[in-house]
Scaffold this active site. Structure first.
Site, PDB file in Angstrom:
ATOM      1  N   GLY A  43      57.056  22.220  36.997  1.00 54.47           N
ATOM      2  CA  GLY A  43      58.900  22.325  36.385  1.00 54.47           C
ATOM      3  C   GLY A  43      59.536  23.241  37.441  1.00 54.47           C
ATOM      4  O   GLY A  43      60.942  22.407  37.462  1.00 54.47           O
ATOM      5  N   ASP A  99      61.001  26.813  35.388  1.00 53.89           N
ATOM      6  CA  ASP A  99      62.513  25.803  35.297  1.00 53.89           C
ATOM      7  C   ASP A  99      63.578  25.972  33.732  1.00 53.89           C
ATOM      8  O   ASP A  99      64.683  26.895  33.858  1.00 53.89           O
ATOM      9  CB  ASP A  99      62.024  25.182  34.498  1.00 53.89           C
ATOM     10  CG  ASP A  99      60.667  24.207  33.748  1.00 53.89           C
ATOM     11  OD1 ASP A  99      60.187  25.292  33.376  1.00 53.89           O
ATOM     12  OD2 ASP A  99      60.178  23.327  33.830  1.00 53.89           O
ATOM     13  N   ASP A 102      62.218  29.378  27.347  1.00 57.36           N
ATOM     14  CA  ASP A 102      62.483  28.075  25.824  1.00 57.36           C
ATOM     15  C   ASP A 102      61.923  29.473  24.596  1.00 57.36           C
ATOM     16  O   ASP A 102      62.455  30.572  24.318  1.00 57.36           O
ATOM     17  CB  ASP A 102      61.679  27.290  25.177  1.00 57.36           C
ATOM     18  CG  ASP A 102      61.783  26.137  23.925  1.00 57.36           C
ATOM     19  OD1 ASP A 102      62.492  26.892  22.807  1.00 57.36           O
ATOM     20  OD2 ASP A 102      60.985  25.136  23.652  1.00 57.36           O
ATOM     21  N   LYS A 130      67.215  28.369  26.447  1.00 59.60           N
ATOM     22  CA  LYS A 130      67.464  27.891  25.259  1.00 59.60           C
ATOM     23  C   LYS A 130      68.097  29.117  24.445  1.00 59.60           C
ATOM     24  O   LYS A 130      68.031  29.654  23.998  1.00 59.60           O
ATOM     25  CB  LYS A 130      66.593  27.460  24.049  1.00 59.60           C
ATOM     26  CG  LYS A 130      66.149  26.130  25.372  1.00 59.60           C
ATOM     27  CD  LYS A 130      64.724  24.541  24.345  1.00 59.60           C
ATOM     28  CE  LYS A 130      65.176  24.303  25.712  1.00 59.60           C
ATOM     29  NZ  LYS A 130      64.389  22.966  24.784  1.00 59.60           N
ATOM     30  N   PHE A 151      65.846  19.094  24.353  1.00 58.13           N
ATOM     31  CA  PHE A 151      64.749  18.385  25.073  1.00 58.13           C
ATOM     32  C   PHE A 151      66.066  18.414  26.209  1.00 58.13           C
ATOM     33  O   PHE A 151      66.726  17.233  25.843  1.00 58.13           O
ATOM     34  CB  PHE A 151      64.116  18.092  24.051  1.00 58.13           C
ATOM     35  CG  PHE A 151      62.417  17.728  24.675  1.00 58.13           C
ATOM     36  CD1 PHE A 151      62.125  19.357  24.940  1.00 58.13           C
ATOM     37  CD2 PHE A 151      62.505  16.865  25.852  1.00 58.13           C
ATOM     38  CE1 PHE A 151      60.389  18.713  25.548  1.00 58.13           C
ATOM     39  CE2 PHE A 151      61.979  17.261  26.954  1.00 58.13           C
ATOM     40  CZ  PHE A 151      60.628  17.408  26.595  1.00 58.13           C
ATOM     41  N   VAL A 152      65.288  18.565  27.503  1.00 60.95           N
ATOM     42  CA  VAL A 152      66.362  18.197  28.761  1.00 60.95           C
ATOM     43  C   VAL A 152      65.372  17.777  28.825  1.00 60.95           C
ATOM     44  O   VAL A 152      63.926  18.384  29.264  1.00 60.95           O
ATOM     45  CB  VAL A 152      67.111  19.255  28.905  1.00 60.95           C
ATOM     46  CG1 VAL A 152      68.238  19.233  28.123  1.00 60.95           C
ATOM     47  CG2 VAL A 152      66.760  20.512  29.042  1.00 60.95           C
ATOM     48  N   ASP A 158      60.468  17.871  32.738  1.00 64.23           N
ATOM     49  CA  ASP A 158      59.560  16.743  31.969  1.00 64.23           C
ATOM     50  C   ASP A 158      59.472  16.563  31.207  1.00 64.23           C
ATOM     51  O   ASP A 158      59.835  17.328  30.234  1.00 64.23           O
ATOM     52  CB  ASP A 158      58.361  16.812  33.514  1.00 64.23           C
ATOM     53  CG  ASP A 158      57.503  17.107  32.286  1.00 64.23           C
ATOM     54  OD1 ASP A 158      57.729  18.502  32.279  1.00 64.23           O
ATOM     55  OD2 ASP A 158      56.177  16.680  31.751  1.00 64.23           O
ATOM     56  N   ARG A 164      60.667  14.074  36.355  1.00 66.22           N
ATOM     57  CA  ARG A 164      61.042  14.908  36.793  1.00 66.22           C
ATOM     58  C   ARG A 164      62.507  14.572  38.923  1.00 66.22           C
ATOM     59  O   ARG A 164      62.881  15.619  39.003  1.00 66.22           O
ATOM     60  CB  ARG A 164      60.206  16.059  37.711  1.00 66.22           C
ATOM     61  CG  ARG A 164      59.022  16.229  36.342  1.00 66.22           C
ATOM     62  CD  ARG A 164      57.815  17.625  37.176  1.00 66.22           C
ATOM     63  NE  ARG A 164      56.987  17.448  36.846  1.00 66.22           N
ATOM     64  CZ  ARG A 164      56.652  18.114  35.136  1.00 66.22           C
ATOM     65  NH1 ARG A 164      57.711  19.084  35.147  1.00 66.22           N
ATOM     66  NH2 ARG A 164      55.083  18.166  34.794  1.00 66.22           N
TER      67      ARG A 164
HETATM   68  P1  IMP Z   1      58.168  28.230  26.095  1.00 72.76           P
HETATM   69  O1  IMP Z   1      56.700  28.671  26.588  1.00 72.76           O
HETATM   70  O2  IMP Z   1      58.373  27.871  24.688  1.00 72.76           O
HETATM   71  O3  IMP Z   1      59.276  29.025  26.942  1.00 72.76           O
HETATM   72  O4  IMP Z   1      57.754  27.205  27.426  1.00 72.76           O
HETATM   73  C1  IMP Z   1      58.084  26.682  28.627  1.00 72.76           C
HETATM   74  C2  IMP Z   1      57.900  26.195  29.068  1.00 72.76           C
HETATM   75  O5  IMP Z   1      58.088  24.874  28.443  1.00 72.76           O
HETATM   76  C3  IMP Z   1      58.577  25.814  30.056  1.00 72.76           C
HETATM   77  O6  IMP Z   1      58.065  26.037  31.225  1.00 72.76           O
HETATM   78  C4  IMP Z   1      59.275  23.693  30.282  1.00 72.76           C
HETATM   79  O7  IMP Z   1      57.489  23.145  30.959  1.00 72.76           O
HETATM   80  C5  IMP Z   1      58.470  22.903  28.904  1.00 72.76           C
HETATM   81  N1  IMP Z   1      60.346  22.729  28.105  1.00 72.76           N
HETATM   82  C6  IMP Z   1      60.747  24.012  27.222  1.00 72.76           C
HETATM   83  N2  IMP Z   1      61.398  23.537  26.610  1.00 72.76           N
HETATM   84  C7  IMP Z   1      61.469  22.022  27.361  1.00 72.76           C
HETATM   85  C8  IMP Z   1      62.798  21.203  27.406  1.00 72.76           C
HETATM   86  O8  IMP Z   1      63.699  21.465  27.393  1.00 72.76           O
HETATM   87  N3  IMP Z   1      62.658  20.495  28.248  1.00 72.76           N
HETATM   88  C9  IMP Z   1      61.377  20.710  29.633  1.00 72.76           C
HETATM   89  N4  IMP Z   1      60.348  20.456  28.815  1.00 72.76           N
HETATM   90  C10 IMP Z   1      60.425  22.208  28.199  1.00 72.76           C
HETATM   91 MG    MG Z   2      57.356  24.594  33.336  1.00 78.80          MG
END
Ligand code: IMP
Ligand code: MG
Length: 181
Positions: A43, A99, A102, A130, A151-152, A158, A164
């Site tokens: 990402g 990237d 979340d 986010k 979701f972006v 991706d 991507r």
């Molecule tokens: P986390 O572990 O919940 O912080 O998620 C992080 C990972 O989830 C990021 O590195 C992304 O690969 C993926 N991700 C989270 N939200 C999105 C989104 O809105 N679009 C695409 N990938 C996302």
């Molecule tokens: Mg990622």
């Protein structure tokens, strides 16, 4: 591809202008330190390439590959390290690039793993974060943009491996996202 977006949040010139600012900030903060950038694949690839070339410091680059999403629009809660050997970060000032932040689960796991290798410092830089009510496990030291909880895709991000290479970042049309429920 662009037609699959509900709306564009950040076009390419807007993203690059913001990267100019972050690069100045990072270059200033690390001017007297030996910096190791660790990019989280896949990402952060596009973000990393554009940001790194704006940084006016000597630096090293390493990559880590993790899987936390399994291609779906919801986190699985499990973080798998795909690369066997961790980058050598002992006594180094590490800046992790990803990237999007979340839940923070992915970056928390990565930071925890790198910490065991004895770096001098660890900071986190993400392009997107986010807005969420719940507390995050980790936060970003450097941030591109804050977005709503949507979701972006694009600019490296991706959905099931696609989008991507979109030059902008946009919200994916809801009907294209497979529901797990
Ligand atoms: P986390 O572990 O919940 O912080 O998620 C992080 C990972 O989830 C990021 O590195 C992304 O690969 C993926 N991700 C989270 N939200 C999105 C989104 O809105 N679009 C695409 N990938 C996302
Ligand atoms: Mg990622």
């Amino acid at each position: 591809m662009q037609g699959d977006l509900e709306r564009v949040l950040f076009d390419e010139p807007t993203i690059l202008r913001r990267l100019d600012e972050i690069a100045v900030q990072i270059s200033r903060d690390y001017h007297d330190r030996d910096l190791t950038v660790i990019a989280v694949l896949n990402g952060s690839l596009v973000f990393m390439a554009d940001l790194m070339r704006r940084m006016t410091l000597p630096l090293r680059l390493d990559c880590l590959s993790v899987t936390s999403y399994h291609g779906k629009a919801q986190t699985s809660g499990e973080v798998i390290f795909n690369q066997v050997a961790s980058p050598d970060v002992k006594d180094r000032h590490v800046l992790i690039l990803d990237d999007i932040l979340d839940s923070g689960h992915t970056l928390a796991a990565i930071r925890e793993k790198l910490e065991t290798a004895g770096p001098r410092s660890i900071r986190i830089c993400v392009l997107l974060r986010k807005k969420k009510r719940c507390t995050r496990e980790v936060d970003a030291d450097y941030l591109g943009f804050e977005i709503e909880d949507e979701f972006v895709v694009g600019y490296g991000l991706d959905y099931e491996g696609r989008y991507r290479n979109l030059p902008c970042i946009g919200v994916l049309r809801k009907e294209l996202i497979e529901s797990d429920e």
